[in-house]
Design an enzyme around this catalytic site. Structure first.
Site, PDB file in Angstrom:
ATOM      1  N   HIS A 124       0.815  -1.212   0.000  1.00 32.55           N
ATOM      2  CA  HIS A 124       0.000   0.000   0.000  1.00 32.55           C
ATOM      3  C   HIS A 124       0.853   1.269   0.000  1.00 32.55           C
ATOM      4  CE1 HIS A 124       0.364  -0.038   4.542  1.00 32.55           C
ATOM      5  NE2 HIS A 124       0.375   1.264   4.339  1.00 32.55           N
ATOM      6  N   ASP A 155       0.414  -7.448   1.462  1.00 31.80           N
ATOM      7  CA  ASP A 155       0.789  -6.053   1.684  1.00 31.80           C
ATOM      8  C   ASP A 155       2.308  -5.900   1.794  1.00 31.80           C
ATOM      9  OD1 ASP A 155       0.354  -3.331   1.877  1.00 31.80           O
ATOM     10  OD2 ASP A 155       0.174  -3.346   4.050  1.00 31.80           O
ATOM     11  N   GLY A 230       2.902   6.257   8.235  1.00 28.85           N
ATOM     12  CA  GLY A 230       4.287   6.592   7.910  1.00 28.85           C
ATOM     13  C   GLY A 230       5.254   5.535   8.402  1.00 28.85           C
ATOM     14  N   ASN A 231       4.859   4.796   9.477  1.00 30.77           N
ATOM     15  CA  ASN A 231       5.653   3.646   9.922  1.00 30.77           C
ATOM     16  C   ASN A 231       5.510   2.473   8.957  1.00 30.77           C
ATOM     17  OD1 ASN A 231       5.156   4.840  12.949  1.00 30.77           O
ATOM     18  ND2 ASN A 231       7.015   3.619  12.821  1.00 30.77           N
ATOM     19  N   SER A 232       4.461   2.501   8.140  1.00 32.30           N
ATOM     20  CA  SER A 232       4.186   1.384   7.239  1.00 32.30           C
ATOM     21  C   SER A 232       5.401   1.056   6.389  1.00 32.30           C
ATOM     22  CB  SER A 232       2.999   1.728   6.325  1.00 32.30           C
ATOM     23  OG  SER A 232       1.811   1.872   7.063  1.00 32.30           O
ATOM     24  N   GLY A 285      -2.633 -21.067  -8.330  1.00 32.94           N
ATOM     25  CA  GLY A 285      -4.001 -20.750  -8.724  1.00 32.94           C
ATOM     26  C   GLY A 285      -5.067 -21.037  -7.693  1.00 32.94           C
TER      27      GLY A 285
END
Length: 384
Positions: A124, A155, A230-232, A285
């Site tokens: 993200h 993520d 912002g830590n992400s 799949g």
């Protein structure tokens, strides 16, 4: 006569009193010798008062706090150079015409994992379409980077910059993470103004599942180390300064509940990048849930082991070899599969064209089938 009688009575009374006193004294001495040990001797069983003596003294508590602080300080000093700012210029895709699209800068964090410029961050933060990615290093330089891999379900994303001899942070083993151990987060909360902010706490739980945008993120590390916007993409570190997870999200409705993606899931990808200079993702799949997630969906359904297949790409290799929805995959190549993270780690270690042996249960019948993995395309990505 009267005097003698009185004198004789006096001696008789005195003798009786003396004998009585000696008797009482002897009785008290005996009682004291018999009963005193019950009250004054050291008891055989520990008392509460003695147990309290085993509690840490104020000096010991101060020493423990000092040790924890010095550990966090040492980790911060060694790891901070490997933490970067990730600024991404994205276009507002809601615009009708791309030339009228609104440009927005998003800021997150990342961690340098190889000296030649592979950087881990969140999908993200750096995934999807972007116009420019700028990596901010600790020495003040800003370098352009390129996203070479990302996964919206995990993520996670990997950004590459063309630099050499960059400071890195060693990777730990997220399978060995224990509840209660030290956890230290480093990142850029609220943007680049507060670069490399350090917060510390403990690992609150492991193998956590949370729902995000109608998808389930599984097998996460939960921590009370403060994680803010912002830590992400920044690292979650253990007391040895090793990366055990990539910070991804926090619960906004509560304090001190943040989550990180276990680092082990991305290790096979990094190994292939280091070995071959590229990562060709193999594709099976399917999308499956483990027993932790099944309880979210159906509290009456009990899955003792294995992973429950909820979606199958009908054009993918798994479907063509008999894997259907509601199958339970128990083993792949002889390895137990109890979480989707287990399956991801194994598939990431393979290449397109490799053959895997999948043991699954369907309709009460156990069967092992061979599946030749395909090359993954963006169109083939299965999400919930």
């Amino acid at each position: 006569m009267f005097e003698e009688r009185r004198r004789g009575g006096f001696f008789k009374t005195f003798l009786i009193a003396l004998i009585t006193s000696l008797g009482v004294g002897a009785l008290m001495f005996y009682a004291g010798m018999t009963l005193a040990p019950r009250y004054f001797a050291t008891p055989q069983e520990p008392r509460v008062e003695q147990d309290l003596g085993n509690m840490p003294t104020p000096q010991q508590l101060t020493a423990e706090v000092s040790t924890a602080r010095s550990t966090a300080a040492a980790v911060a000093k060694s790891a901070s150079p490997g933490v970067v700012g990730v600024s991404v210029l994205k276009l507002d895709t809601d615009s009708i015409l791309e030339r009228n699209a609104v440009e927005n800068w998003n800021v997150g964090s990342g961690v340098i994992v190889t000296p030649d410029g592979y950087i881990l961050t969140n999908h993200h933060v750096a995934g999807g379409k972007s116009k420019r990615i700028v990596i901010s290093l600790i020495d003040g330089r800003n370098i352009d980077g390129t996203t070479i891999w990302s996964d919206p379900v995990l993520d996670l994303a990997i950004v590459k910059v063309n630099e050499e001899n960059l400071p890195t942070i060693a990777l730990g083993d997220s399978d060995d993470v224990e509840v209660g151990e030290t956890a230290i987060a480093i990142g850029n909360p609220l943007g680049l103004q507060f670069q490399r902010t350090v917060t510390s706490g403990i690992v609150s739980a492991v193998n956590r599942t949370i729902e995000v945008d109608n998808n389930y993120m599984e097998d996460l590390i939960q921590t009370d180390a403060s994680i803010n916007p912002g830590n992400s993409g920044g690292p979650l570190l253990n007391s040895r300064g090793e990366v055990i997870g990539i910070n991804t999200i926090k619960v906004t409705s509560a304090e001190a509940i943040g989550f990180a993606v276990p680092i082990n899931v991305v290790k096979p990808i990094l190994e292939q990048l280091n070995r071959d200079g590229e990562f060709n993702e193999a594709y099976m799949g399917i999308f499956a849930y483990d027993r932790e997630v099944i309880t979210y969906i159906d509290s009456n359904y009990k899955l003792e082991s294995g992973i429950y297949v909820v979606k199958v790409d009908k054009n993918g290799p798994a479907y063509k070899n008999g894997i259907k929805e509601r199958c339970i995959i128990t083993e792949v190549d002889g390895k137990k599969m109890d979480t989707m993270m287990d399956l991801r780690c194994h598939i990431y270690s393979k290449k397109p064209g490799d053959i895997i042996n999948v043991t699954h249960v369907s309709g009460g019948r156990t069967e092992t089938v061979q599946i030749r993995l395909a090359a993954k395309s963006q169109d083939g990505l299965i999400t919930r």
